[in-house]
Design an enzyme around this catalytic site. Structure first.
Site, PDB file in Angstrom:
ATOM      1  N   ASN A   1       0.829  -1.209   0.000  1.00 49.18           N
ATOM      2  CA  ASN A   1       0.000   0.000   0.000  1.00 49.18           C
ATOM      3  C   ASN A   1       0.862   1.256   0.000  1.00 49.18           C
ATOM      4  OD1 ASN A   1      -2.327  -1.511   0.062  1.00 49.18           O
ATOM      5  ND2 ASN A   1      -2.810  -1.088   2.196  1.00 49.18           N
TER       6      ASN A   1
ATOM      7  N   ARG B   1     -12.346  -3.858 -13.278  1.00 44.82           N
ATOM      8  CA  ARG B   1     -11.254  -4.802 -13.005  1.00 44.82           C
ATOM      9  C   ARG B   1     -11.844  -6.207 -13.078  1.00 44.82           C
ATOM     10  NH1 ARG B   1      -7.338  -1.389 -10.939  1.00 44.82           N
ATOM     11  NH2 ARG B   1      -8.119   0.342  -9.667  1.00 44.82           N
TER      12      ARG B   1
ATOM     13  N   ARG C   1      -6.459   1.988 -12.814  1.00 43.88           N
ATOM     14  CA  ARG C   1      -5.039   2.071 -12.490  1.00 43.88           C
ATOM     15  C   ARG C   1      -4.416   0.708 -12.189  1.00 43.88           C
ATOM     16  NH1 ARG C   1      -2.694   6.993 -12.175  1.00 43.88           N
ATOM     17  NH2 ARG C   1      -4.542   7.707 -11.088  1.00 43.88           N
TER      18      ARG C   1
ATOM     19  N   HIS D   1     -16.923   3.541 -13.712  1.00 44.19           N
ATOM     20  CA  HIS D   1     -16.683   2.798 -12.480  1.00 44.19           C
ATOM     21  C   HIS D   1     -17.925   2.039 -12.022  1.00 44.19           C
ATOM     22  CE1 HIS D   1     -15.593   2.545  -8.039  1.00 44.19           C
ATOM     23  NE2 HIS D   1     -14.510   2.078  -8.625  1.00 44.19           N
TER      24      HIS D   1
ATOM     25  N   TYR E   1     -13.127  -9.345  -0.553  1.00 43.40           N
ATOM     26  CA  TYR E   1     -13.776  -8.051  -0.336  1.00 43.40           C
ATOM     27  C   TYR E   1     -15.245  -8.295  -0.021  1.00 43.40           C
ATOM     28  CZ  TYR E   1      -9.817  -5.808  -2.801  1.00 43.40           C
ATOM     29  OH  TYR E   1      -8.576  -5.366  -3.190  1.00 43.40           O
TER      30      TYR E   1
ATOM     31  N   ARG F   1     -14.027   2.793   5.946  1.00 46.29           N
ATOM     32  CA  ARG F   1     -12.842   1.966   6.151  1.00 46.29           C
ATOM     33  C   ARG F   1     -11.533   2.748   6.001  1.00 46.29           C
ATOM     34  NH1 ARG F   1     -12.392  -0.525   1.606  1.00 46.29           N
ATOM     35  NH2 ARG F   1     -10.610   0.757   1.089  1.00 46.29           N
TER      36      ARG F   1
ATOM     37  N   HIS G   1     -15.900  -3.332   1.638  1.00 39.62           N
ATOM     38  CA  HIS G   1     -15.843  -2.598   0.374  1.00 39.62           C
ATOM     39  C   HIS G   1     -17.204  -2.102  -0.122  1.00 39.62           C
ATOM     40  CE1 HIS G   1     -15.060  -2.280  -4.101  1.00 39.62           C
ATOM     41  NE2 HIS G   1     -14.029  -1.626  -3.619  1.00 39.62           N
TER      42      HIS G   1
END
Length: 723
Positions: free
Chosen positions: A65, A387, A417, A447, A480, A576, A604
């Site tokens: 991260n 993704r 990304r 998205h 997730y 979160r 998530h």
């Protein structure tokens, strides 16, 4: 769990939101808030409630991260500084001030990472997993390593002399390198050698035998420098690792988006050095050369006395020691689908369904697409792909559908990304199969997670829709927590059709019946819902808001929440990661409480609940799910959806189970204080772990079976009010 940072760090600095002067004290800094999140991730590596190798995984995740944070966020700040940009963040800091604050806190985080690694290394040894130091390599171990070095490592390494005839080579992003000052034994002539460790070599080599013993690659190379450099003796040595700017900015004049991204991905590998990490005991003259050649300035250079590249510790987690990992968990397949013999269309047509990942299998999404591909009555499939992972059953199902003669449209987001390259590969495969591939907008990211299947039935065409809070990614769907909402409501189908037409043909949606969209009206619709709660309080009714999301950054929404708090609306938020809102401040946010959940699974899902004139939870509350966090990018520069949940069963499942469980968890939750610090919640009375609860209780999409005693949920929610 391969990471703990799902949507990556993707905020575009060129669109930062300016706020009114004098309001800076009302917000936490976005970058420092993110570092606070990563500190909580690191703290899980010290959490003895987790198995040992899972603690090591959290440590490696914190390292990965932090790398990405520098590759994107710090790179953006550095770019602003170099351009002389002085626009202040919402909390009033210039780019230079943010860089200074970020560097100080990130350096402290790195020190803590090394402390945690020292603690875990000792604990691993106690559990018979050893990471050997140089002085522990003797006898048969040294003999085996020598042979291994000759056959597996030496042929791959390429030393390079550093002198006027050999300029300093290019070091790739995340490149780990060793430097040696050597002296020729025959005449004492000095030479400096650079050795880049190829990524094809593992960071650790496991020694043979039942007992797990590992040796790091740098320890091995240094052990056998006599083989690498025969006739030379080592007079000095050091190691360094770099992080490069990995951002990709899309230029408005890009004529061919696919060709542009293929070129940009190659350029990214050569981005400006943003972070230079050096071994603490590196010789001064060697450090000076590396600093000069890497272009590192004092603010972005850090010395480490421990292990360089904490993210590489993940390799050790792969050791086959199930006793040191979380017990295996197999997701349940939704009962409602099983009750209909696996017929997704029949189940969804009967009643709306919500599926709770990872407790319920992502295979249900794949099953819908596979059934659509095989069903002769299905005429069209449309899906957004942000993704999808490297091995995607979703992509396979879309290809099968196209080859079966269906009309298939896939909106592939090239700007996701670090998934750009994979998405280009999927796009090529889909196009070869006959799928109509659309790349969406140049400036905006698509998205929204939406699938639409159009089926010819006796009474006409019917649309079956899936709205998800997470990606169509088979790996992250196992780690997730997300919601999948399936519906055959004609209104949802008409809205989904308009959403896809907007992305593929720029056709502006008209008269949407259910969903809100960004960048059109989502922020305004949320503001209107908050205003309704304010009006309820002023009318003498209850006002209540519950939310769950990954990040809260948007100043306009934050100000509206402050207004609601001052009006007396009770607000409980589960955020979160990043939170720029300051909770619990008298006269500003005294009725707002914020908590963060960090545990086995990454929270998530995006959910918003509004009391609608009564305390939460209640049957008439407004409950909405979304693909969007409350950030400027999601409201202004992304195509997102927000869907109201009107089916009573699904409404209760999300509000009374998912949201309540998040708000009463007391084993893996943190509370945000007014000063920006977080305190871990300590159980008062009966412990409750929301992840354990959903792992051990019936699925949301089941038939409402009674909750088991183990980990059962209290019948009533009691939110503890501070002050």
């Amino acid at each position: 769990m391969d990471e703990y940072n799902p949507d990556h760090i993707t905020e575009d600095f060129s669109h930062e939101v300016e706020v009114e002067p004098g309001t800076e004290h009302r917000y936490f800094n976005r970058e420092l808030s993110w570092l606070g999140f990563n500190e909580r991730v690191l703290e899980e590596a010290r959490n003895e409630a987790h198995p040992l190798l899972e603690r090591l995984r959290f440590l490696s995740i914190s390292g990965n991260n932090l790398d990405e944070f520098f590759m994107v966020r710090v790179a953006g700040l550095k770019g602003q500084q170099l351009l002389g940009v002085e626009m202040r963040s919402a909390d009033g800091m210039t780019p230079s001030q943010q860089l200074a604050a970020v560097s100080e806190r990130a350096n402290a985080l790195m020190v803590e990472q090394q402390e945690v690694w020292t603690e875990l290394r000792t604990a691993l040894a106690d559990a018979e997993i050893y990471v050997l130091s140089d002085d522990e390599i003797t006898g048969e171990t040294e003999t085996w390593l020598s042979e291994h070095f000759h056959s597996h490592i030496f042929p791959v390494l390429t030393p390079q002399a550093l002198d006027p005839a050999h300029p300093f080579p290019f070091i790739p992003n995340k490149g780990f390198s060793l430097v040696f000052d050597l002296e020729r034994e025959s005449d004492g002539a000095p030479i400096r050698e650079l050795l880049m460790v190829p990524t094809t070599l593992p960071r650790f080599v496991r020694l043979p035998g039942e007992v797990a013993r590992f040796v790091s690659m740098e320890t091995i190379v240094r052990r056998f420098t006599n083989i690498m450099f025969p006739g030379y003796s080592v007079k000095g040595r050091g190691a360094f690792r770099i992080i490069r700017d990995s951002d990709i900015e899309v230029e408005e004049e890009a004529e061919d988006l696919v060709r542009y991204f293929r070129s940009a991905i190659k350029r990214r590998r050569r981005g400006r050095v943003i972070r230079l990490k050096l071994e603490a005991d590196i010789p001064d003259d060697m450090e000076e050369v590396i600093r000069r050649e890497m272009g590192g300035d004092d603010g972005l250079v850090v010395e480490s006395s421990g292990f360089l590249g904490v993210s590489d510790l993940e390799q050790l987690v792969d050791e086959d020691r199930p006793d040191l990992k979380f017990p295996p968990f197999s997701p349940r397949f939704p009962e409602r689908i099983r009750e209909h013999g696996g017929d997704c269309f029949a189940a969804i047509k009967t009643k709306d369904i919500v599926v709770h990942h990872p407790y319920e299998s992502f295979d249900v999404v794949v099953a819908l697409l596979k059934q659509a591909a095989d069903d002769p009555d299905v005429v069209a499939i449309k899906q957004t792909l942000y993704r999808a992972g490297k091995q995607s059953a979703v992509i396979r199902a879309l290809i099968d559908a196209a080859e079966a003669g269906k009309s298939v449209t896939a909106v592939v987001e090239l700007k996701a990304r670090f998934d750009e390259e994979q998405n280009l590969l999927w796009a090529n495969a889909l196009e070869r199969a006959g799928v109509q591939v659309v790349y969406g907008f140049i400036e905006w990211k698509t998205h929204a997670k939406v699938t639409m299947v159009v089926r010819k039935e006796e009474d006409g065409y019917r649309s079956y829709c899936h709205f998800g809070t997470g990606n169509y990614h088979p790996v992250t769907a196992k780690i997730y927590t997300d919601l999948s909402f399936f519906t055959a409501d004609p209104r949802a189908g008409r809205d989904a059709a308009q959403l896809f037409n907007y992305i593929t043909g720029y056709v502006q949606p008209k008269n949407l019946e259910l969903i809100s969209m960004s960048p059109r009206d989502m922020r305004n619709d949320l503001v209107a819902l908050v205003d309704a709660e304010i009006a309820n309080v002023r009318a003498g009714k209850d006002g209540a808001i519950w939310t769950k999301m990954n990040s809260l950054v948007d100043p306009a929404i934050i100000e509206k929440l402050y207004e609601a708090s001052n009006a007396g609306v009770e607000i409980d938020m589960v955020i979160r990661g990043i939170c720029c809102l300051k909770p619990g401040i008298p006269g500003m946010s005294e009725n707002i409480r914020v908590r963060s959940v960090i545990g086995r699974f990454l929270e998530h899902s995006r959910i918003a609940c509004f009391g609608n004139g009564a305390a939460l939870p209640n049957k008439k509350a407004h409950v909405l799910i979304s693909s969007a966090d409350w950030m400027p990018r999601n409201f202004d520069r992304r195509v997102e959806y927000m869907m109201p949940i009107q089916n009573p069963t699904v409404h209760a499942q999300i509000l009374d189970q998912v949201m309540v469980a998040n708000l009463i968890d007391n084993e893996q939750s943190w509370v945000l204080n007014p000063d920006g610090s977080y305190d871990r919640v300590k159980p008062e009375g009966r412990p409750f772990n929301l992840h354990r609860y959903f792992m051990t209780n019936p699925s949301l999409s089941g038939r409402g079976a009674a909750l088991s005693e183990q980990g059962s949920m209290p019948k009533k929610l009691h939110v503890k009010r501070r002050g």
